[in-house]
Design an enzyme around this catalytic site. Sequence first.
Site, short mmCIF file in Angstrom:
data_model
loop_
_atom_site.label_atom_id
_atom_site.label_comp_id
_atom_site.label_asym_id
_atom_site.label_seq_id
_atom_site.Cartn_x
_atom_site.Cartn_y
_atom_site.Cartn_z
N GLU A 108 73.80 -122.86 -51.83
CA GLU A 108 74.02 -124.30 -52.05
C GLU A 108 72.73 -125.08 -51.78
O GLU A 108 72.76 -126.13 -51.14
CB GLU A 108 75.14 -124.82 -51.12
CG GLU A 108 76.44 -124.05 -51.22
CD GLU A 108 77.58 -124.67 -50.40
OE1 GLU A 108 77.44 -125.79 -49.89
OE2 GLU A 108 78.62 -123.98 -50.28
N GLU A 116 82.78 -121.09 -43.98
CA GLU A 116 82.59 -121.82 -42.71
C GLU A 116 83.66 -121.54 -41.65
O GLU A 116 84.16 -122.45 -41.01
CB GLU A 116 82.52 -123.33 -42.98
CG GLU A 116 81.44 -123.72 -43.96
CD GLU A 116 81.42 -125.21 -44.32
OE1 GLU A 116 82.15 -125.98 -43.69
OE2 GLU A 116 80.66 -125.57 -45.24
O1 G3I Z 1 86.90 -136.75 -57.88
C1 G3I Z 1 87.29 -137.78 -56.97
C2 G3I Z 1 87.41 -139.04 -57.69
O2 G3I Z 1 88.46 -138.96 -58.61
C3 G3I Z 1 87.61 -140.16 -56.70
O3 G3I Z 1 87.63 -141.39 -57.35
C4 G3I Z 1 86.51 -140.17 -55.64
C5 G3I Z 1 86.71 -141.23 -54.58
O4 G3I Z 1 85.85 -141.00 -53.48
O5 G3I Z 1 86.51 -138.95 -55.00
C6 G3I Z 1 86.24 -137.87 -55.89
O6 G3I Z 1 86.27 -136.68 -55.20
C7 G3I Z 1 85.25 -136.43 -54.29
C8 G3I Z 1 84.47 -135.21 -54.78
O7 G3I Z 1 83.57 -134.78 -53.79
C9 G3I Z 1 83.71 -135.47 -56.08
O8 G3I Z 1 82.75 -136.45 -55.89
C10 G3I Z 1 85.90 -136.13 -52.93
O9 G3I Z 1 86.47 -137.32 -52.43
C11 G3I Z 1 84.89 -135.58 -51.97
O10 G3I Z 1 85.54 -135.15 -50.79
C12 G3I Z 1 84.20 -134.38 -52.61
O11 G3I Z 1 83.22 -133.92 -51.72
C13 G3I Z 1 82.83 -132.57 -51.90
C14 G3I Z 1 82.88 -131.88 -50.53
O12 G3I Z 1 82.35 -130.56 -50.63
C15 G3I Z 1 84.31 -131.77 -50.00
O13 G3I Z 1 85.08 -130.96 -50.84
C16 G3I Z 1 81.41 -132.55 -52.47
O14 G3I Z 1 81.43 -133.03 -53.81
C17 G3I Z 1 80.89 -131.11 -52.45
O15 G3I Z 1 79.53 -131.10 -52.84
C18 G3I Z 1 81.00 -130.55 -51.05
O16 G3I Z 1 80.55 -129.21 -51.10
C19 G3I Z 1 80.51 -128.53 -49.83
C20 G3I Z 1 80.80 -127.07 -50.13
O17 G3I Z 1 82.05 -126.96 -50.78
C21 G3I Z 1 80.75 -126.24 -48.85
N1 G3I Z 1 79.50 -126.40 -48.18
C22 G3I Z 1 79.14 -127.79 -47.86
C23 G3I Z 1 79.14 -128.64 -49.14
C24 G3I Z 1 78.76 -130.07 -48.80
O18 G3I Z 1 79.71 -130.68 -47.98
#
Ligand code: G3I
Length: 353
Positions: free
Chosen positions: A263, A158
Amino acid sequence: MRYLFFLLISALFWHLTNSNVTTDNTKLNQDSTTLKQAAPFPLGVSVDARLLTSNKQYRNTVNREFNSITSENALKMNRLLVAPNQYDWSGGDSIVDFARTTGKRMHGHTLVWHRSVPKWVEAFQGDSIAWENLLKSHIQTVIGHYKGQVKSWDVANEVIDDNGSLRKSIWSAHLGPDYVARCYQYAHEADPKALLFYNDYGQEINLKKALAIKAMLLNLRKRKIPIHGVGLQSHISIYHSDSQYRRGLAVMTSVGLLVHISELDIRLNTKKIKTLTITENMLEEQEQKYESIVEIYKDVVPKKQRYGITIWNLSDKDSYQLKDCQCPDAPMPFDTTYKKKLAYKGLLDGLRQ
Ligand code: G3I
């Protein structure tokens, strides 16, 4: 009397349509053909490290249906580089070990993304050389750690903005506009056999952005920067136009690199309605949309450029979309109990043809 007759006919109609739906899903869940068996190219899923180790049903479904694995979050910088020079490999190692022991292709996601910068890096103080060293060292440490085990990487994710210009980020600010090219060179130095991808969203809607990505990739190719593939994330919905998707995919394919639908998920609740009722009709439209995305991929992308299709996590319970929208939705091919949905049938039918 007329009213009674009407009720009887309605009840009969309800019974026929609903029992069909049930029969259909039951049959589907008894069908032993798996997605990976039906697919003429690698079929992938992104996985969560914790679910993979703690949930047997999750692990078994991933193992049964897919032959390519992407790390959803475990290989992002904020998960790995927890403090200066201090790496937490636990999540990444468990996913890469799973891929190795089950004989699946491993795709690493992602080395450079403006949304996965650790807090301590955001606060980092240093001149442009110090910033360059930080990013170079990160890329080479991670690729080096998994050398020979991770076949391909989303190096940059991105970096093009929705208006088609280079996205302003912590990296562009400290390293200058040509940092993207250097990231690919650093990655290639660390593992010359790894396939290096550029990954982005929105090419299937935003033509200006798709053309800007194409121009950047052509420029990198012209300069002999090592880059081998492009990913279209494809977080779409049942309302997405097939012709727009085809156009975006065609623009990316025309660069001549490998093409990964990287994705995929297909939402039902685009307006994020808190009280939305998910209907059979929506699930049927979703089945159609999964099928047409696969068909468009087969139609547009020549065989030698097909890196495959990856869905973004597994079931309606695991998808990040649910957490993101805080509303009812069901974007995945598996329901919250890991049963196959009509969406699964759409994928399978598209792959089989
Ligand atoms: O694992 C922690 C957990 O320990 C905690 O209690 C909880 C509280 O909110 O958060 C958990 O982590 C979260 C994680 O997802 C797992 O659920 C993070 O806060 C959250 O920011 C994270 O979001 C991820 C996001 O990228 C940001 O990194 C999503 O799972 C993931 O699907 C998403 O993937 C992105 C791709 O990398 C790039 N393209 C877009 C896509 C969607 O945004």
